[in-house]
Scaffold this active site. Structure first.
Site, PDB file in Angstrom:
ATOM      1  N   LYS A   1      46.207  52.640  51.986  1.00 31.05           N
ATOM      2  CA  LYS A   1      46.952  51.466  52.439  1.00 31.05           C
ATOM      3  C   LYS A   1      48.456  51.713  52.374  1.00 31.05           C
ATOM      4  O   LYS A   1      49.195  51.351  53.296  1.00 31.05           O
ATOM      5  CB  LYS A   1      46.567  50.249  51.586  1.00 31.05           C
ATOM      6  CG  LYS A   1      45.087  49.894  51.644  1.00 31.05           C
ATOM      7  CD  LYS A   1      44.742  48.825  50.618  1.00 31.05           C
ATOM      8  CE  LYS A   1      43.246  48.547  50.580  1.00 31.05           C
ATOM      9  NZ  LYS A   1      42.878  47.564  49.539  1.00 31.05           N
TER      10      LYS A   1
ATOM     11  N   GLY B   1      29.479  44.585  41.446  1.00 29.44           N
ATOM     12  CA  GLY B   1      29.649  45.029  42.821  1.00 29.44           C
ATOM     13  C   GLY B   1      31.092  45.109  43.272  1.00 29.44           C
ATOM     14  O   GLY B   1      31.371  45.107  44.481  1.00 29.44           O
TER      15      GLY B   1
END
Length: 428
Positions: free
Chosen positions: A207, A189
């Site tokens: 970012k 995950g």
């Protein structure tokens, strides 16, 4: 008693529930630090019958985040839904129209629409805060806008995607291929629903574009970020880099040059003994360089419920304290549209190729490099299968444009087979 700061939270995934948990568990501490109580009034998510591990029965429920954003009984709209269009953008704009301050973790929204939203927020006298959108729990935006406010920032760089760093360090430690570790990361995950956001450098590029705006007073320009993912990195590259004293990282670098603003999120070699070279697993690291302070290194968890919720709460508490500042450190009307500069600063390069085992093959490669003004610092040749051998070349400082011209010419020598890989070696 000072009136409480009232929150509406849109998005009840890991970050949203992390925010709720902090407020429920540390209410008194937050009130003491903020100078007033911080309370949740209403929440919104796709489903209201899911067990999220936190008590929600004391909050009003809105199925539509835009309706939440417009409520008269909230002061701050906390957006942790994600996505640069659709409900996240619509609800954020609606909140500003309704006189709300905004705290968000949505890097994609700000990377693509940040100039517009910042101008709208400041024009309305509202605050837009986004510490959680960059590097998770690392307070890098506060470092730039507050701690380093007296510096002219010369360079920003760092590892800003923990999933990519996990893949690269796992490949090295376990001797696994990129494909094997990619599937492992997906099963754990660690990757987005669209893995290309991670391994293609897009998430980290978002970012970097936000940090560039703050560091250099520039308009956010994600389209100018040079993006290259880690999919072409092989276990052999990682081993060869280690043999040369380097490690490979997906590294973001932004710097203002004489040609314009250089922004790149690409695989690079960094010295193995450096702080970036030592960075393991899913941890993030941001390196900031200023003319007065020199170099500082910030390290910490770049994602996850607790770290991201921690960053959200730092912004919430600042608003509760009455701290108000422009979104990107200076007024949005003062941000400058910088020309984009692609790899404008020279650097050494690591070049890996498969070279036919023929007399004069290496001389042909050296001639191509020389014709493009590239000099060789060192070279290594490894064992071969009888027909071709891997050859590694480390160049002296050169321009990326020269390397690209050489890469285009190498196949014409008829001695280079397969794909040639060129990675910048970043100085720290």
């Amino acid at each position: 008693m000072t009136a409480p700061l009232r929150l509406g939270i849109a998005g009840l995934g890991t970050v949203g529930t992390g925010i709720i948990r902090i407020i429920q568990e540390h209410g008194q501490m937050l009130a003491a630090r903020a100078g007033r109580p911080v309370q949740i009034v209403a929440v919104s998510a796709r489903s209201n019958n899911k067990d999220r591990g936190v008590a929600l029965d004391g909050y009003a429920w809105e199925s539509d985040p835009v309706a939440l954003a417009k409520r008269d009984d909230i002061d701050v709209f906390v957006e942790v839904m994600g996505g640069h269009e659709g409900p996240a953008r619509a609800a954020t704009l609606a909140a500003l129209d309704s006189g709300k301050d905004i705290v968000t973790a949505n890097k994609a929204l700000l990377a693509i629409h940040g100039n517009e939203i910042a101008a709208k927020a400041e024009g309305a006298g509202r605050v837009l805060r986004f510490e959680a959108a960059v590097a998770g729990g690392i307070p890098v935006i506060k470092a730039l806008t507050e701690g380093l406010a007296g510096n002219r920032i010369t360079r920003v760089m760092g590892v800003m995607n923990g999933s990519c760093n996990y893949i690269l360090t796992r490949m090295e430690s376990a001797g696994l291929t990129y494909e094997e570790v990619f599937e492992e990361a997906r099963a754990l995950g660690y990757l987005e629903a669209d893995p290309q956001l991670d391994v293609g450098g897009i998430d980290a590029g978002h970012k970097l574009s936000l940090l560039s705006a703050i560091a250099f007073g520039s308009k956010v320009d994600f389209t100018a970020v040079e993006l290259e993912g880690i999919g072409a990195i092989t276990i052999e590259d990682i081993r060869h880099a280690a043999d040369l004293g380097f490690r490979i990282k997906l590294l973001g670098v932004a710097q203002l040059t004489g040609r314009g603003l250089e922004q790149r999120m690409t695989p690079c070699l960094v010295p193995a003994h450096s702080p970036l070279g030592q960075l393991q697993g899913g941890t993030n690291m941001v390196v900031l360089e200023g003319d007065a302070v020199g170099q500082i290194v910030l390290r910490g968890p770049g994602a996850g419920s607790g770290p991201t919720a921690s960053a959200i709460m730092s912004d919430v508490i600042d608003i509760a304290r009455g701290i108000r500042m422009p979104t990107f450190g200076i007024p949005a009307t003062s941000l400058v549209a910088q020309p984009a500069a692609r790899s404008a600063v020279p650097a050494p390069y690591y070049i890996r190729m498969q070279l036919d085992d023929k007399p004069g093959a290496l001389a042909k490669v050296a001639r191509i490099l020389g014709d493009n003004g590239i000099s060789i610092d060192r070279m290594r040749q490894y064992g071969h299968d009888g027909s071709a051998a891997p050859v590694l070349i480390v160049t002296h400082k050169t321009m990326r444009s020269a390397v690209e011209l050489a890469l285009e010419a190498l196949p014409q020598t008829a001695v280079v087979t397969g794909e040639t890989v060129a990675l910048r070696i970043e100085s720290l």
